[in-house]
Design an enzyme around this catalytic site. Structure first.
Site, PDB file in Angstrom:
ATOM      1  N   SER A 168       0.841  -1.183   0.000  1.00  0.00           N
ATOM      2  CA  SER A 168       0.000   0.000   0.000  1.00  0.00           C
ATOM      3  C   SER A 168       0.885   1.244   0.000  1.00  0.00           C
ATOM      4  O   SER A 168       1.725   1.393  -0.885  1.00  0.00           O
ATOM      5  CB  SER A 168      -0.971  -0.044   1.192  1.00  0.00           C
ATOM      6  OG  SER A 168      -1.977   0.917   1.055  1.00  0.00           O
ATOM      7  N   ARG A 180     -11.740   7.356   8.724  1.00  0.00           N
ATOM      8  CA  ARG A 180     -11.412   5.940   8.872  1.00  0.00           C
ATOM      9  C   ARG A 180     -12.553   5.061   8.372  1.00  0.00           C
ATOM     10  O   ARG A 180     -12.321   4.020   7.741  1.00  0.00           O
ATOM     11  CB  ARG A 180     -11.105   5.628  10.331  1.00  0.00           C
ATOM     12  CG  ARG A 180     -10.750   4.171  10.602  1.00  0.00           C
ATOM     13  CD  ARG A 180      -9.510   3.751   9.851  1.00  0.00           C
ATOM     14  NE  ARG A 180      -8.967   2.506  10.391  1.00  0.00           N
ATOM     15  CZ  ARG A 180      -7.852   1.944   9.956  1.00  0.00           C
ATOM     16  NH1 ARG A 180      -7.169   2.507   8.976  1.00  0.00           N
ATOM     17  NH2 ARG A 180      -7.418   0.831  10.479  1.00  0.00           N
ATOM     18  N   ASP A 207      -8.980  -6.711  -4.355  1.00  0.00           N
ATOM     19  CA  ASP A 207      -8.662  -5.326  -3.968  1.00  0.00           C
ATOM     20  C   ASP A 207      -9.419  -4.353  -4.866  1.00  0.00           C
ATOM     21  O   ASP A 207      -9.191  -4.299  -6.076  1.00  0.00           O
ATOM     22  CB  ASP A 207      -7.154  -5.105  -4.087  1.00  0.00           C
ATOM     23  CG  ASP A 207      -6.676  -3.801  -3.462  1.00  0.00           C
ATOM     24  OD1 ASP A 207      -7.504  -2.901  -3.230  1.00  0.00           O
ATOM     25  OD2 ASP A 207      -5.457  -3.693  -3.219  1.00  0.00           O
ATOM     26  N   HIS A 248      -8.292  -5.073  -0.142  1.00  0.00           N
ATOM     27  CA  HIS A 248      -6.961  -4.485  -0.013  1.00  0.00           C
ATOM     28  C   HIS A 248      -6.244  -4.980   1.242  1.00  0.00           C
ATOM     29  O   HIS A 248      -5.018  -5.195   1.221  1.00  0.00           O
ATOM     30  CB  HIS A 248      -7.093  -2.963   0.010  1.00  0.00           C
ATOM     31  CG  HIS A 248      -5.796  -2.232   0.081  1.00  0.00           C
ATOM     32  ND1 HIS A 248      -4.851  -2.279  -0.927  1.00  0.00           N
ATOM     33  CD2 HIS A 248      -5.268  -1.426   1.039  1.00  0.00           C
ATOM     34  CE1 HIS A 248      -3.817  -1.529  -0.606  1.00  0.00           C
ATOM     35  NE2 HIS A 248      -4.036  -1.007   0.592  1.00  0.00           N
ATOM     36  N   ASP A 249      -6.973  -5.163   2.330  1.00  0.00           N
ATOM     37  CA  ASP A 249      -6.349  -5.614   3.574  1.00  0.00           C
ATOM     38  C   ASP A 249      -5.769  -7.019   3.474  1.00  0.00           C
ATOM     39  O   ASP A 249      -5.101  -7.477   4.413  1.00  0.00           O
ATOM     40  CB  ASP A 249      -7.370  -5.568   4.714  1.00  0.00           C
ATOM     41  CG  ASP A 249      -7.452  -4.206   5.377  1.00  0.00           C
ATOM     42  OD1 ASP A 249      -6.639  -3.319   5.036  1.00  0.00           O
ATOM     43  OD2 ASP A 249      -8.340  -4.017   6.231  1.00  0.00           O
TER      44      ASP A 249
END
Length: 399
Positions: free
Chosen positions: A169, A241, A334, A364-365
């Protein structure tokens, strides 16, 4: 019905969740950069320090050093438990240690907190030249500025060339910038879930998050660090967030975990939440107690400006500079940094072959969660049978 306020625990959050002077150091060390750091903007940033952690022992010539670079809200604590000085466990703990993919019996692993961060490195919440927090005075940063600071850290540590630079990332952006701007100091490269340049959609997502932080009355123009508990921009940071976390996970995963179900004991039609809302609230609450809103803005701005081809004749020409063994890895689910961006990188980097994929439902994580798969790619880049033979290990106390 009136809009419901975000759910926060009764204890008011501090104005900044970043590390404060006098907090327990944990495993981190601090490296001071003696000369003011020249930034792309023309500003010379004085008094720069970078927090970092190390694992393993450095070879006498530094030839076994591996640089590991964290993502947006990460820090230097790549491995190890939570505890005094470390609010969360190591974000890649399963990969760093004896016998693990980054085998610390062989490799000297270095993980810095990025310039602009809030866990010991110089950033908006750290003291400026007058001893007060930088706040609104903190300058605009680019990924190239962050890598320049990391190169200065390498000089302090006596490392002329990394055996590998690894990042995912935002860390992948910096790893790629290392390879393009300093190929002679980058022995090999692993880029995970990162692009050659931020896309319009990625800039849009980042800009919205910056906007909600700056629109919080607690932002105070960026000078909120002396505010009382609950007086900082925690609502804006929490909302940023929430927005970000939606992009970090995949729609199928959110659907399978939460669906459209209400949070147990709550009724959405009567001011209660859905389960997915509770999940996002949980991550917002955690972040505002361990991160600084000014750092979130500064780092997101740097990510929005990421473009290895800027001023270098375009992406293809820039990537030709990175002539070292390279692996490019994407996550198949992702939606923030889709695999098509990593396909471009894999095709253009001279030392890369086919794109590798992490198979994961987590979006993505996945580059943080699927440590077994990621570990196999690290071992592919740095296999146990690698011809690299580091110099004898040097037992010394690093600065």
């Amino acid at each position: 019905m009136a809009p419901r306020p975000p759910h926060f625990p009764s204890l008011l959050p501090p104005p900044s969740g970043g590390r404060r002077e006098g907090d327990p150091p944990g495993r981190r060390r601090l490296a001071a950069i003696e000369d003011p750091l020249p930034l792309e903007s023309g500003v010379r940033l004085p008094g720069v320090r970078l927090a970092y952690e190390t694992w393993g022992q450095r070879a006498a010539d530094g030839s076994n050093a591996v640089l590991v670079l964290h993502a947006l809200t990460g820090d230097s604590h790549a491995a190890g438990p939570a505890g005094p000085g470390h609010p969360t466990p190591g974000w890649w703990d399963a990969l760093v240690g004896p016998g693990r993919a980054l085998d610390t019996d062989r490799w000297f692993v270095v993980a810095p907190n990025v310039l602009g961060g809030c866990q010991g490195s110089t950033g908006p919440s750290s003291p400026g030249p007058d001893g007060a927090p930088w706040g609104s005075r903190f300058p605009y940063l680019t990924v190239r500025d962050q890598v320049a600071a990391e190169a200065a850290l390498a000089d302090v540590l006596g490392i002329g060339r990394w055996a590998a630079v690894v990042g995912g990332s935002m860390g992948g952006m910096r790893a790629l910038e290392w390879a393009v701007s300093r190929p002679e100091r980058t022995g090999s490269l692993l880029v995970l879930a990162a692009p050659a340049a931020a896309s319009a959609e990625q800039i849009a997502w980042g800009s919205v998050q910056i906007g909600v932080i700056r629109s919080d009355p607690g932002w105070r123009g960026g000078d909120y660090h002396g505010a009382p508990p609950g007086g900082g921009p925690h609502r804006g940071l929490g909302q940023a967030r929430r927005i970000a976390h939606i992009t970090y996970r995949s729609e199928p995963e959110l659907g399978s975990r939460f669906g459209g179900e209400p949070q147990p004991g709550e009724e959405p039609g009567r001011g209660g939440r859905y389960r997915v809302e509770s999940y996002l609230d949980h991550h917002a609450q955690k972040l505002v107690r361990r991160f600084d809103a000014g750092s979130y803005v500064a780092l997101t701005e740097a990510m929005n400006g990421h473009d290895v081809g800027r001023g270098r004749g375009g992406t293809a020409r820039a990537l030709r500079r990175a002539d070292m063994p390279a692996l490019v890895v994407g996550v198949d689910s992702d939606r923030l940094y889709p695999p098509s961006q990593q396909e471009e990188l894999a095709a253009l980097l001279p030392g890369s072959d086919a794109l590798r994929l992490v198979n994961s439902p987590y979006g993505h994580d996945g580059f943080l969660i699927e440590t077994g798969q990621v570990g196999s790619f690290v071992r592919e880049l740095l296999p146990p049978s690698s011809p690299l033979t580091p110099s004898p290990l040097l037992r010394e106390e690093l600065p």
